[in-house]
Design a protein around this motif. Structure first.
Motif, PDB file in Angstrom:
ATOM      1  N   SER A 111      20.238   9.452  19.427  1.00  0.00           N
ATOM      2  CA  SER A 111      20.871   9.631  20.725  1.00  0.00           C
ATOM      3  C   SER A 111      22.254  10.241  20.619  1.00  0.00           C
ATOM      4  N   ALA A 153      20.393  13.909  24.947  1.00  0.00           N
ATOM      5  CA  ALA A 153      20.209  12.467  25.154  1.00  0.00           C
ATOM      6  C   ALA A 153      21.534  11.809  25.504  1.00  0.00           C
ATOM      7  N   VAL A 168      22.343  12.327  29.183  1.00  0.00           N
ATOM      8  CA  VAL A 168      21.535  11.486  30.077  1.00  0.00           C
ATOM      9  C   VAL A 168      22.047  10.050  30.034  1.00  0.00           C
ATOM     10  N   LEU A 169      22.302   9.547  28.825  1.00  0.00           N
ATOM     11  CA  LEU A 169      22.737   8.155  28.707  1.00  0.00           C
ATOM     12  C   LEU A 169      24.106   7.962  29.346  1.00  0.00           C
ATOM     13  N   ARG A 219      23.708   7.760  33.060  1.00  0.00           N
ATOM     14  CA  ARG A 219      23.174   6.452  33.415  1.00  0.00           C
ATOM     15  C   ARG A 219      24.279   5.407  33.392  1.00  0.00           C
ATOM     16  N   THR A 274      25.472   3.750  21.139  1.00  0.00           N
ATOM     17  CA  THR A 274      25.863   5.145  21.321  1.00  0.00           C
ATOM     18  C   THR A 274      27.235   5.145  21.987  1.00  0.00           C
ATOM     19  N   VAL A 297      13.661   5.496  30.956  1.00  0.00           N
ATOM     20  CA  VAL A 297      14.980   5.584  30.318  1.00  0.00           C
ATOM     21  C   VAL A 297      16.077   5.137  31.273  1.00  0.00           C
ATOM     22  N   GLY A 298      15.943   5.539  32.546  1.00  0.00           N
ATOM     23  CA  GLY A 298      17.030   5.256  33.474  1.00  0.00           C
ATOM     24  C   GLY A 298      17.100   3.828  33.911  1.00  0.00           C
ATOM     25  N   ILE A 302      14.277   9.242  20.515  1.00  0.00           N
ATOM     26  CA  ILE A 302      15.558   9.941  20.591  1.00  0.00           C
ATOM     27  C   ILE A 302      16.525   9.170  21.463  1.00  0.00           C
ATOM     28  N   PHE A 303      16.026   8.616  22.554  1.00  0.00           N
ATOM     29  CA  PHE A 303      16.929   7.898  23.453  1.00  0.00           C
ATOM     30  C   PHE A 303      17.359   6.553  22.887  1.00  0.00           C
ATOM     31  N   PHE A 304      16.490   5.897  22.148  1.00  0.00           N
ATOM     32  CA  PHE A 304      16.813   4.529  21.738  1.00  0.00           C
ATOM     33  C   PHE A 304      17.050   4.409  20.239  1.00  0.00           C
ATOM     34  N   ASP A 305      17.223   5.530  19.531  1.00  0.00           N
ATOM     35  CA  ASP A 305      17.610   5.519  18.119  1.00  0.00           C
ATOM     36  C   ASP A 305      16.666   4.742  17.233  1.00  0.00           C
TER      37      ASP A 305
END
Lengths: 315, 175
Positions: free
Chosen positions: A42, A47, A50-51, A54, A155, B22-23, B68-71
């Motif tokens: 991430s 990514a 986006v994070l 959010r 992150t 994800v959101g 990818i989003f959560f490693d």
């Protein structure tokens, strides 16, 4: 030849399954090592954006709580800045009431018992330099994190543009948080203290015994302190701080307090459970800490043969 | 439905499931041990006749997106690819007496509650077992892992059932 194609076509599902599964497992296993360049995480720009978006939305639900915590931290920092210069001193003798039979009511004095290490407490209280212009403490925001998986990551919204490089330590007001794993221009991924491969060199502040802290993987509030010899005397509530042996964190940063300890029949060391100072449930603002002398120290230790190469530093 | 429409529809479904998971949904937790793997709906509700290879590739794609989003490296991808591989077997196991019709799809109204419960239960349990055992890398903390699997199973199944009841009509599958 046509038989071969027929075979490949017949078992294409199985072949693709094996291939994809192997790729996924390879990515998963190598993602745990520190020095393998990891692309799929991430810290990459998309990514991260986006994070961060959010987090901008979710921030509104906890504004009051975050402000309260930042105020508390500010108050603490101000206290450190404006510390009276007598704060570190201690009286060399204490006054005692007069003896009951003494008609002159003379006050008596008694020397305080000499402590075993008069200066370790002051050393362990060493404040982290936050104004150093060359190696600043970089403030960062946690934009995403997990705390209930076996290997947890954070992150952060800082990257190479802010001077963050892989390997630096991450701390919060509550204590040690983790270590930077990979960085892009504006984002960084850090392995949390709650990660099966993270170990932190730690010591008991009271007597200076050095051990190693790791997280067993079940409870986000507690970690285990290893290698405290059995002859050591422990007490519930003993403060555990960083030892400064591994050049990631400065000496004497708070980690947690001893919660519970017991002897195991077949071990030479205590099994010490430490209650962590950082509440990972409510972690929002952290600092990335630079150690100015780390590169020099690693070089010296590599030259002396203590480390195989400068790149291969154990976490 | 022609193939271009099919591709666009699947891309749209992919985007919606990823965005919602994800959101929002990934932050939900049940008793500190259960998560809602809502994005499995993307794989579970694919058309029945879709080729296995395409299903595997889609599973790898959406799993890697989550990684990818959560490693997590390739953890979600590995479990999702396993799910896509097991799905045809479960479908074969559950074949109605006279085979699947052309317009059949994974739809609780069309296939009946019993068929849907077995289908969803088997696949979600397989996925969660693979996911949590892989995540641990061993069989330590067996009790905790079991609790995680069961709590997540309950959470994911109920969420996917709600998705079915909300977005799938009596006539044909969508969503």
């Amino acid at each position: 030849m046509s038989n071969l194609f027929a075979f490949l076509f017949r078992f294409s599902g199985l072949l693709i399954f094996g291939l994809l599964e192997a790729v996924a497992l390879y990515l998963y296993i190598t993602s745990n090592s520190y020095h393998r360049a990891a692309f799929f995480n991430s810290a990459n720009a998309y990514a991260g954006q986006v994070l961060e978006r959010r987090m901008q939305v979710l921030d509104y639900f906890s504004l009051a709580e975050q402000n309260r915590r930042l105020l508390a931290e500010n108050a603490l920092l101000r206290q450190q800045i404006f510390r009276p210069d007598t704060a570190g001193r201690e009286a060399d003798s204490v006054a005692l009431p007069p003896l009951p039979g003494d008609t002159l009511h003379r006050v008596r004095y008694r020397r305080t018992a000499a402590r075993p290490r008069p200066d370790t407490l002051l050393l362990a209280r060493r404040p982290v330099p936050s104004h150093d212009p060359v190696y600043p403490l970089v403030p960062a925001r946690v934009i995403s994190q997990t705390q209930r998986a076996v290997d947890n990551y954070l992150t952060l919204n800082v990257g190479t543009a802010d001077g963050v490089v892989p390997g630096l330590g991450v701390i919060a007001a509550g204590g040690v948080v983790g270590r930077i794993k990979s960085v892009s221009a504006h984002y960084a991924t850090a392995t949390s203290l709650l990660h099966s491969k993270t170990t932190v060199s730690a010591k008991l502040r009271r007597d200076g015994t050095v051990g190693s802290l790791h997280w067993p993987g079940d409870d986000p509030l507690h970690a285990l302190l290893d290698y405290i010899p059995r002859q050591n005397r422990l007490a519930r509530g003993d403060t555990v701080v960083t030892s400064g042996y591994n050049a990631i964190f400065p000496d004497g940063l708070f980690i947690g307090v001893v919660d519970d300890f017991r002897k195991e029949a077949d071990k030479n060391f205590w099994t010490v459970r430490v209650r962590l100072g950082v509440d990972f449930n409510r972690l929002s603002h952290v600092y990335v800490v630079h150690m100015p002398t780390k590169a020099e120290r690693d070089t010296v230790e590599a030259h002396a043969g203590l480390k195989p190469t400068a790149e291969d530093v154990a976490p | 439905m022609n193939s271009v429409g099919q591709i666009i529809l699947q891309l749209l479904r992919y985007a919606v499931y990823t965005a919602v998971y994800v959101g929002f949904v990934s932050r939900l937790e049940l008793f500190g041990a259960g998560w809602c793997f809502l994005y499995l709906g993307f794989l579970l509700f694919l058309p029945l006749a879709m080729p296995v290879v395409v299903q595997l590739l889609l599973a790898f794609g959406i799993g890697l997106t989550m990684d990818i989003f959560f490693d997590t490296g390739g953890l979600h991808a590995a479990a999702a690819v396993l799910l896509a591989f097991v799905r045809p077997w479960v479908l074969r196991l559950l074949t109605p007496r006279d085979g699947y019709d052309l317009q059949d799809s994974v739809n609780v109204h069309q296939m009946g509650a019993q068929w849907f419960a077995v289908y969803l239960g088997l696949l979600v349990i397989v996925h969660h077992t693979a996911f949590f055992v892989l995540e641990l890398g061993s069989f330590r903390h067996f009790g905790l892992t079991l609790v995680k699997i069961l709590a997540s199973f309950a959470f994911t199944s109920v969420a996917l059932l709600i998705v079915q009841l909300l977005f799938f009509s009596q006539r044909s599958g969508r969503g």
